[in-house]
Design a protein around this motif. Structure first.
Motif, PDB file in Angstrom:
ATOM      1  N   PRO A  10       5.001  -0.198  -0.830  1.00 33.64           N
ATOM      2  CA  PRO A  10       4.225   1.176  -0.842  1.00 33.64           C
ATOM      3  C   PRO A  10       4.086   1.907   0.333  1.00 33.64           C
ATOM      4  O   PRO A  10       4.098   2.902   0.651  1.00 33.64           O
ATOM      5  CB  PRO A  10       3.194   0.690  -1.840  1.00 33.64           C
ATOM      6  CG  PRO A  10       3.685  -0.519  -2.328  1.00 33.64           C
ATOM      7  CD  PRO A  10       4.605  -1.307  -1.609  1.00 33.64           C
ATOM      8  N   LEU A  11       3.380   0.914   1.160  1.00 29.06           N
ATOM      9  CA  LEU A  11       3.045   1.393   2.747  1.00 29.06           C
ATOM     10  C   LEU A  11       4.300   1.848   3.416  1.00 29.06           C
ATOM     11  O   LEU A  11       4.174   3.229   3.950  1.00 29.06           O
ATOM     12  CB  LEU A  11       2.278   0.285   3.431  1.00 29.06           C
ATOM     13  CG  LEU A  11       1.854   0.665   4.955  1.00 29.06           C
ATOM     14  CD1 LEU A  11       0.863   1.634   4.916  1.00 29.06           C
ATOM     15  CD2 LEU A  11       1.580  -0.615   5.727  1.00 29.06           C
ATOM     16  N   ALA A  66       5.279   5.400   2.058  1.00 36.65           N
ATOM     17  CA  ALA A  66       4.478   6.377   2.368  1.00 36.65           C
ATOM     18  C   ALA A  66       4.756   6.587   3.875  1.00 36.65           C
ATOM     19  O   ALA A  66       4.987   7.799   4.269  1.00 36.65           O
ATOM     20  CB  ALA A  66       3.031   5.917   2.371  1.00 36.65           C
ATOM     21  N   LEU A  67       5.040   5.847   4.572  1.00 39.24           N
ATOM     22  CA  LEU A  67       5.297   6.172   6.035  1.00 39.24           C
ATOM     23  C   LEU A  67       6.676   6.864   6.178  1.00 39.24           C
ATOM     24  O   LEU A  67       6.947   7.543   6.987  1.00 39.24           O
ATOM     25  CB  LEU A  67       5.624   4.601   6.845  1.00 39.24           C
ATOM     26  CG  LEU A  67       4.125   4.175   7.290  1.00 39.24           C
ATOM     27  CD1 LEU A  67       4.567   2.805   7.868  1.00 39.24           C
ATOM     28  CD2 LEU A  67       3.261   5.011   8.036  1.00 39.24           C
ATOM     29  N   VAL A  74       6.212  10.427   5.554  1.00 39.85           N
ATOM     30  CA  VAL A  74       5.859  11.202   6.723  1.00 39.85           C
ATOM     31  C   VAL A  74       6.968  11.171   7.908  1.00 39.85           C
ATOM     32  O   VAL A  74       7.032  12.310   8.112  1.00 39.85           O
ATOM     33  CB  VAL A  74       4.786  10.362   7.519  1.00 39.85           C
ATOM     34  CG1 VAL A  74       4.339  10.454   8.769  1.00 39.85           C
ATOM     35  CG2 VAL A  74       3.465  10.307   6.616  1.00 39.85           C
ATOM     36  N   LEU A  78       6.722   3.386  14.264  1.00 38.07           N
ATOM     37  CA  LEU A  78       6.775   3.747  12.841  1.00 38.07           C
ATOM     38  C   LEU A  78       7.678   2.976  12.282  1.00 38.07           C
ATOM     39  O   LEU A  78       7.420   2.317  10.907  1.00 38.07           O
ATOM     40  CB  LEU A  78       6.997   5.198  12.400  1.00 38.07           C
ATOM     41  CG  LEU A  78       6.115   6.164  13.006  1.00 38.07           C
ATOM     42  CD1 LEU A  78       6.179   7.541  12.388  1.00 38.07           C
ATOM     43  CD2 LEU A  78       4.309   5.660  12.606  1.00 38.07           C
ATOM     44  N   ALA A 127       6.425  -0.832  12.426  1.00 38.41           N
ATOM     45  CA  ALA A 127       5.439  -1.091  11.523  1.00 38.41           C
ATOM     46  C   ALA A 127       5.823  -1.158  10.010  1.00 38.41           C
ATOM     47  O   ALA A 127       5.397  -2.192   9.376  1.00 38.41           O
ATOM     48  CB  ALA A 127       4.382   0.149  11.422  1.00 38.41           C
ATOM     49  N   ARG A 137       7.680  -4.877   9.617  1.00 40.70           N
ATOM     50  CA  ARG A 137       6.780  -5.714   9.643  1.00 40.70           C
ATOM     51  C   ARG A 137       6.160  -5.934   8.327  1.00 40.70           C
ATOM     52  O   ARG A 137       6.189  -7.209   7.593  1.00 40.70           O
ATOM     53  CB  ARG A 137       5.700  -5.742  10.735  1.00 40.70           C
ATOM     54  CG  ARG A 137       4.943  -6.956  10.779  1.00 40.70           C
ATOM     55  CD  ARG A 137       3.978  -7.111  12.059  1.00 40.70           C
ATOM     56  NE  ARG A 137       2.750  -7.953  11.701  1.00 40.70           N
ATOM     57  CZ  ARG A 137       3.185  -9.155  12.223  1.00 40.70           C
ATOM     58  NH1 ARG A 137       4.410  -9.469  12.800  1.00 40.70           N
ATOM     59  NH2 ARG A 137       2.386 -10.050  12.128  1.00 40.70           N
ATOM     60  N   GLN A 138       5.610  -4.750   7.879  1.00 37.32           N
ATOM     61  CA  GLN A 138       5.172  -4.874   6.439  1.00 37.32           C
ATOM     62  C   GLN A 138       6.078  -5.537   5.268  1.00 37.32           C
ATOM     63  O   GLN A 138       5.715  -6.347   4.354  1.00 37.32           O
ATOM     64  CB  GLN A 138       4.628  -3.365   6.098  1.00 37.32           C
ATOM     65  CG  GLN A 138       3.807  -3.493   4.842  1.00 37.32           C
ATOM     66  CD  GLN A 138       2.231  -3.965   4.911  1.00 37.32           C
ATOM     67  OE1 GLN A 138       1.939  -4.099   6.054  1.00 37.32           O
ATOM     68  NE2 GLN A 138       1.701  -4.421   3.843  1.00 37.32           N
ATOM     69  N   VAL A 161      -2.212   8.047   5.777  1.00 32.95           N
ATOM     70  CA  VAL A 161      -1.781   6.765   5.238  1.00 32.95           C
ATOM     71  C   VAL A 161      -2.647   5.525   5.705  1.00 32.95           C
ATOM     72  O   VAL A 161      -2.919   4.752   4.512  1.00 32.95           O
ATOM     73  CB  VAL A 161      -0.156   6.475   6.016  1.00 32.95           C
ATOM     74  CG1 VAL A 161       0.334   5.169   5.370  1.00 32.95           C
ATOM     75  CG2 VAL A 161       0.641   7.717   5.358  1.00 32.95           C
ATOM     76  N   TRP A 193      -3.484   0.263  -0.220  1.00 32.60           N
ATOM     77  CA  TRP A 193      -2.785  -1.055   0.715  1.00 32.60           C
ATOM     78  C   TRP A 193      -3.720  -2.276   0.771  1.00 32.60           C
ATOM     79  O   TRP A 193      -3.217  -3.423   1.058  1.00 32.60           O
ATOM     80  CB  TRP A 193      -2.290  -0.446   1.740  1.00 32.60           C
ATOM     81  CG  TRP A 193      -1.841   0.947   2.108  1.00 32.60           C
ATOM     82  CD1 TRP A 193      -2.406   1.616   2.921  1.00 32.60           C
ATOM     83  CD2 TRP A 193      -0.946   1.575   1.278  1.00 32.60           C
ATOM     84  NE1 TRP A 193      -1.795   3.036   2.781  1.00 32.60           N
ATOM     85  CE2 TRP A 193      -0.846   2.898   1.894  1.00 32.60           C
ATOM     86  CE3 TRP A 193      -0.072   1.308   0.187  1.00 32.60           C
ATOM     87  CZ2 TRP A 193      -0.198   3.900   1.305  1.00 32.60           C
ATOM     88  CZ3 TRP A 193       0.693   2.591  -0.381  1.00 32.60           C
ATOM     89  CH2 TRP A 193       0.687   3.484   0.153  1.00 32.60           C
ATOM     90  N   VAL A 210       0.514  -4.349  12.177  1.00 33.57           N
ATOM     91  CA  VAL A 210       1.118  -2.949  11.470  1.00 33.57           C
ATOM     92  C   VAL A 210       0.213  -2.054  11.686  1.00 33.57           C
ATOM     93  O   VAL A 210       0.698  -0.996  12.360  1.00 33.57           O
ATOM     94  CB  VAL A 210       1.296  -3.499   9.841  1.00 33.57           C
ATOM     95  CG1 VAL A 210       1.654  -1.921   9.144  1.00 33.57           C
ATOM     96  CG2 VAL A 210       2.157  -4.297   9.631  1.00 33.57           C
ATOM     97  N   LEU A 223       0.451  -0.902  15.369  1.00 37.33           N
ATOM     98  CA  LEU A 223       2.042  -0.117  15.654  1.00 37.33           C
ATOM     99  C   LEU A 223       1.655   1.268  15.193  1.00 37.33           C
ATOM    100  O   LEU A 223       2.049   2.380  15.609  1.00 37.33           O
ATOM    101  CB  LEU A 223       3.098  -0.838  14.910  1.00 37.33           C
ATOM    102  CG  LEU A 223       3.520  -1.986  15.620  1.00 37.33           C
ATOM    103  CD1 LEU A 223       4.413  -2.752  14.612  1.00 37.33           C
ATOM    104  CD2 LEU A 223       4.139  -1.832  16.835  1.00 37.33           C
ATOM    105  N   LEU A 224       0.868   1.510  14.110  1.00 39.85           N
ATOM    106  CA  LEU A 224       0.682   2.915  13.475  1.00 39.85           C
ATOM    107  C   LEU A 224      -0.401   3.637  14.530  1.00 39.85           C
ATOM    108  O   LEU A 224      -0.239   4.764  14.922  1.00 39.85           O
ATOM    109  CB  LEU A 224       0.069   2.821  12.183  1.00 39.85           C
ATOM    110  CG  LEU A 224       0.961   2.309  11.165  1.00 39.85           C
ATOM    111  CD1 LEU A 224       0.143   2.243   9.721  1.00 39.85           C
ATOM    112  CD2 LEU A 224       2.281   3.029  10.971  1.00 39.85           C
TER     113      LEU A 224
END
Lengths: 214, 214
Positions: free
Chosen positions: A46-47, A50-51, A54, A71, A74, A77-78, B54, B60, B67, B70-71
């Motif tokens: 989900p994260l 969303a990224l 963007v 980005l 990030a 990794r998630q 986000v 989340w 993470v 990095l954002l």
């Protein structure tokens, strides 16, 4: 002999048949009751989704290569923490549509972000994690672009930032992935795409049998 | 003597008076016709604002520290490229509400992300960029939290992820920023906040006169 769970990525340009054959590979494993998880990048969480939204937004215009890289990693990794590693830990194989090789290809070879920078961010974000195996669908860039980017394939959605890239970009991307495959022949299986789907599928199945069944 | 354009950051816990005094500093420069730009982090650009939305989304749950890092640095690099560096190149001073010291404080000291990792990502994303001067508004964490996080201060918006942190977190953050100021006494001016606003403002004005006018 039971296999330890394998992390397998599918790489190739949009239109190369990569995603179609990934679905078929999943069906084939399903028929054999081989536990596995199917996932994809960019996104995959989900994260990450969303990224991705963007990232693909056309409003920003050209995004700086390093910003894009931060980005992408990030999100990756998630994805590792939330989806890939838990599946492997639960004894399931993972079939993943795109991973770091796509970053090397699109951001590195395509957009000219230094490969050394990509490896540095990768080391920080994922510890330089490599898939166990990578299936590369190879197809001339012109064919892939024609197949992957027709309005019909896009399902009517409006063109996003990546669709706006030219053929030269896709040619560099293809060459980049091929160069990566030459550097790591143990990990990569290059599948010639663009002919009859059955011919491509036989190559995919043979690779899967070697990696997961024998 | 005309001054070269200076990059000045304002740091401190929410509720420390940081943002109020930044606005007053801008008014004070305005009255003296000193060209400057006011900006802020996180965000500060349309891309950064989208990433911030986000990042703050409560859906989340706890985001992995790396993470988050990095954002934060993706947004910061965009901010430097799009706002801060162009302003300085145009001969304007920059007053920025929060910068990398906030990352050291909140992610590093607050959440336990290794400071060495923060410096590594910072080196990749910004080249380890430091502001010319940093104004630190110091206030006990309990007072800052009471002032910064009352429902009235939040303007009725619902609690986001950061609001959910406890007092121990804010105490570590405050100690972290103070430690950073001790390591770089040349760059930092520590302003005691929490008393009469006029007393705080006199300290801010004295610092600005030293940095920008004399």
């Amino acid at each position: 002999m039971p296999q330890s769970p394998q992390f397998i990525t599918f790489e190739g340009l949009d239109g190369s048949g990569k995603s179609t054959h990934l679905r078929r590979a999943s069906d084939w494993l399903e028929e054999r009751s081989i536990a596995h998880v199917v996932t994809h990048e960019p996104g995959g969480t989900p994260l990450g989704d969303a990224l991705r939204a963007v990232f693909l937004d056309a409003r920003w215009g050209a995004i700086d290569g390093t910003v894009e890289l931060l980005l992408v990693f990030a999100s990756r990794r998630q994805h590792l923490l939330e989806v890939i590693d838990p599946a492997l830990a639960a004894g399931k194989h993972v079939l993943c549509d795109r991973f770091t090789d796509s970053t090397r290809a699109y951001q590195g070879y395509g957009r000219g972000v230094p490969l050394a920078l990509i490896e540095q961010v990768d080391a920080l974000a994922t510890g330089g994690r490599r898939p166990d195996h990578t299936m590369l669908f190879d197809l001339p860039a012109r064919s892939a672009r024609a197949r992957g980017h027709s309005p019909a394939r896009r399902g009517g959605r409006s063109a996003d930032r990546l669709d706006a890239e030219g053929l030269g970009f896709y040619t560099r991307v293809r060459q980049g992935v091929a160069a990566q495959a030459e550097r790591e022949p143990e990990r990569f299986r290059v599948v010639r795409s663009g002919g009859r789907p059955e011919t491509t599928w036989r190559q995919v199945r043979t690779a899967l049998e070697g990696w997961l069944v024998e």
